[in-house]
Write an enzyme that holds these catalytic residues in place. Structure first.
Site, short mmCIF file in Angstrom:
data_model
loop_
_atom_site.label_atom_id
_atom_site.label_comp_id
_atom_site.label_asym_id
_atom_site.label_seq_id
_atom_site.Cartn_x
_atom_site.Cartn_y
_atom_site.Cartn_z
N ASP A 1 0.86 -1.13 -0.04
CA ASP A 1 0.16 -0.14 -0.01
C ASP A 1 0.79 1.25 0.08
O ASP A 1 1.49 1.72 1.00
CB ASP A 1 -0.82 -0.08 0.99
CG ASP A 1 -1.73 1.28 1.26
OD1 ASP A 1 -2.05 2.01 0.19
OD2 ASP A 1 -1.97 1.54 2.59
N ASN B 1 0.91 8.66 0.38
CA ASN B 1 1.60 9.60 0.31
C ASN B 1 2.82 9.83 1.30
O ASN B 1 3.72 10.58 1.12
CB ASN B 1 0.60 11.00 0.52
CG ASN B 1 -0.63 11.12 -0.58
OD1 ASN B 1 0.10 11.21 -1.73
ND2 ASN B 1 -1.80 11.14 -0.38
N ASN C 1 3.93 7.06 3.71
CA ASN C 1 4.77 5.83 3.71
C ASN C 1 3.98 4.71 2.99
O ASN C 1 2.98 4.81 2.38
CB ASN C 1 4.39 5.31 5.09
CG ASN C 1 4.97 6.08 6.28
OD1 ASN C 1 6.35 6.39 6.21
ND2 ASN C 1 4.10 6.47 7.41
N VAL C 2 5.20 3.86 2.50
CA VAL C 2 4.77 2.69 1.84
C VAL C 2 4.50 1.33 2.61
O VAL C 2 5.73 1.30 3.54
CB VAL C 2 5.68 2.30 0.73
CG1 VAL C 2 5.26 0.86 -0.16
CG2 VAL C 2 5.82 3.41 -0.31
N GLY D 1 -9.46 7.33 -4.21
CA GLY D 1 -8.18 6.97 -4.08
C GLY D 1 -7.97 5.55 -3.87
O GLY D 1 -9.10 4.95 -3.22
N ASP E 1 -6.58 3.81 -1.68
CA ASP E 1 -6.86 3.43 -0.31
C ASP E 1 -8.19 3.29 0.22
O ASP E 1 -8.82 2.57 0.95
CB ASP E 1 -5.80 4.20 0.56
CG ASP E 1 -5.96 5.59 0.22
OD1 ASP E 1 -6.55 6.18 -0.61
OD2 ASP E 1 -5.28 6.40 1.01
N ASP F 1 -10.55 7.46 7.97
CA ASP F 1 -9.10 6.88 7.88
C ASP F 1 -7.82 8.08 8.26
O ASP F 1 -8.05 9.04 7.64
CB ASP F 1 -8.90 6.65 6.67
CG ASP F 1 -7.26 5.66 6.36
OD1 ASP F 1 -6.60 5.99 7.05
OD2 ASP F 1 -7.30 5.06 5.20
N THR G 1 -2.31 10.88 5.97
CA THR G 1 -1.70 12.18 5.68
C THR G 1 -2.78 13.12 5.47
O THR G 1 -2.89 14.28 5.99
CB THR G 1 -0.97 12.24 4.31
OG1 THR G 1 0.36 11.07 4.10
CG2 THR G 1 -0.28 13.54 3.83
N THR H 1 2.35 27.60 26.74
CA THR H 1 2.08 27.52 24.96
C THR H 1 1.92 26.07 24.57
O THR H 1 1.27 25.75 23.82
CB THR H 1 3.24 28.32 24.31
OG1 THR H 1 3.72 29.53 24.60
CG2 THR H 1 3.32 28.09 22.79
#
Length: 265
Positions: free
Chosen positions: A6, A9, A11-12, A108, A110, A130, A133, A187
């Site tokens: 898979d 964008n 990771n593979v 897409g 995925d 999901d 990215t 912060t």
């Protein structure tokens, strides 16, 4: 044994699957310039560490949302695993469900695989979330048809944009907060609250709107590496399926095998 790939964008993901059970999985940063030889060296070592050999792989299926990465992955399959890869969404591995949207060709890979696995594993109308990215919300009806959805910036993408655009804000790790207060005293706490609780509010708000628009009871299924990050602080998920995309690949492979038309048969 099936090698399911898979290419997203960020990771593979490579997974060894046998009888739909994931035996091992590995991930590497997505880089379309990475060659088949580089993949092979990296993957061969990982296979050996898990007690496997390249010869154990008898089939390869690839899904990608990064078109430039596809060629080298196909070469990996043919050169090092001695098989022609099946490409998800093409040939004998067509999606096999209705795409009730304006631009069906733009879905897409995925997300399509999530639809296949989600419908196979859960009955009724579904909302699939999901966390990748991008964070995607997909609406699947009780017959397995894809009805559309939502694309929102992923939580890491949102944090990167915030830190990049504001010079004085530090880079922080994304984690679940220790408490439930939304009043930050410094912060870093304020950034944690804004990113984390802001994201929870977005998820809950969009799910509520989607359910109202669907008009029927819908089960909410979460997937992706960050899904478990939110599980503790919201009851919006009915189930978490961490490997939904890989499961979809395995199911699509099995279907294409049964058709008897792909190169691996």
């Amino acid at each position: 044994m099936l090698l399911a790939i898979d290419a997203g964008n960020t990771n593979v993901v490579f997974a060894l699957v046998q009888d739909r059970e994931i035996r091992a999985r590995w991930r590497i940063a997505t880089d379309p310039r990475r060659t088949a030889d580089e993949y092979a060296v990296w993957l061969s070592q990982l296979l050996q560490l898990e007690g496997y050999d390249r010869s154990d792989v008898t089939g390869v299926i690839i899904a990608t949302v990064v078109p430039r990465a596809l060629h080298n992955l196909q070469v990996l399959a043919s050169k090092y695993f001695k098989t022609d890869a099946v490409i998800a969404g093409q040939g004998s591995a067509q999606w096999g469900f209705a795409l009730d949207v304006d631009e069906p060709g733009n879905l897409g890979a995925d997300r399509a695989l999530n639809v296949i696995a989600g419908h196979a594993l859960h009955e009724g109308d579904l909302l699939l979330i999901d966390f990748g990215t991008a964070t995607t919300f997909d609406v699947v009806d009780y017959q397995g048809a894809y009805k559309g959805g939502i694309i929102a910036p992923g939580i890491n993408l949102s944090l990167d944009a915030l830190v990049t655009a504001a010079a004085k804000l530090p880079r922080i790790a994304i984690s679940a907060p220790q408490g439930t207060s939304v009043v930050g005293r410094n912060t870093v706490d304020q950034m944690h609250i804004g990113i984390y609780w802001g994201y929870v509010a977005m998820i809950e708000g969009l799910v509520a709107r989607l359910k109202a628009e669907v008009g029927r009871p819908s089960k909410v299924i979460a997937t992706g590496g960050l899904a478990v990050l939110f599980e503790r602080h919201t009851d919006v998920f009915d189930a978490i399926e961490p490997d939904l995309t890989i499961q979809g690949l395995a199911m699509l492979w099995q279907r294409s095998t049964q058709s008897g038309t792909h190169p691996g048969t």
